[in-house]
Design a protein around this motif. Structure first.
Motif: not given
Length: 203
Positions: A75-86, A91-98
């Motif tokens: 498994i090769f991975t990087e970069p990554h980050a939390y993505i805020s629903p803001k 408004r009806e959105s949820v957090p995710t990760w890119d």
């Protein structure tokens, strides 16, 4: 690997380039239905239609004893980050990760002879720190031989290559711009790297 529509790599060449860029990866092999994993630096080489991953285990690593018997996953991975629903307009959105990840499958072959070990080590030195070759060449034969006896070198020919780029492709231009701005302006280098990928992917 589960790859939703719109998050695919364009081609294998793009996956290979990513693997070379982020070549410190995790190799996973199962023993009696139990996964064993090791983090290793890899040499990624493609010749014609063959993609080969090379690295080495410490001699005492039990995973070295089973990689010729079973398919391994690297498994090769990087970069990554939390993505805020803001950042989203709804408004009806949820957090995710890119993130970006490539999964390479294959069965490894152990390289027992010292000549093959030496070739792999020198190719890895050339890739990771070319300037170290001079110091390496100056080490005593006794030291180099002893060091090589303490490792298990291997090559893994990739039989299946999968990848995913989850880079907010399913968001609006305005939403992506807000995400990029936050990632670029943060103090995290990994997030800055991810921002470049998001910007490039969504041109």
């Amino acid at each position: 690997m589960y790859i939703p529509n719109g998050f695919q790599f364009d081609n294998d060449e793009e996956k290979v380039a990513f693997m070379k860029q982020y070549s410190f990866a995790t190799i996973i092999t199962t023993k009696d239905n139990f996964p064993i994993a090791t983090q290793l630096p890899f040499l990624v080489e493609k010749n014609s239609d063959k993609l080969v991953l090379s690295s080495h285990f410490a001699l005492a690593n039990e995973q070295a004893k089973i990689i010729t018997e079973n398919i391994s996953l690297v498994i090769f991975t990087e970069p990554h980050a939390y993505i805020s629903p803001k950042h989203y307009e709804k408004r009806e959105s949820v957090p995710t990760w890119d993130y970006i990840a490539v999964h390479a499958y294959g069965k490894a072959k152990i390289l027992d002879d010292e000549t093959s070990k030496l070739k792999i080590l020198e190719r890895m030195i050339h890739f990771y720190e070319k300037d170290y070759l001079q110091q390496w060449d100056g080490l005593t034969e006794k030291f180099r031989t002893g060091m090589m006896r303490g490792i298990v070198a291997f090559e893994l020919e990739v039989s299946d290559l999968q990848g995913q780029k989850k880079l907010s492709q399913n968001k609006t231009v305005a939403e992506r711009d807000r995400i990029i701005e936050q990632l670029e302006n943060g103090g995290n280098t990994v997030e800055k790297d991810l921002a470049k990928y998001i910007r490039e992917e969504n041109k």
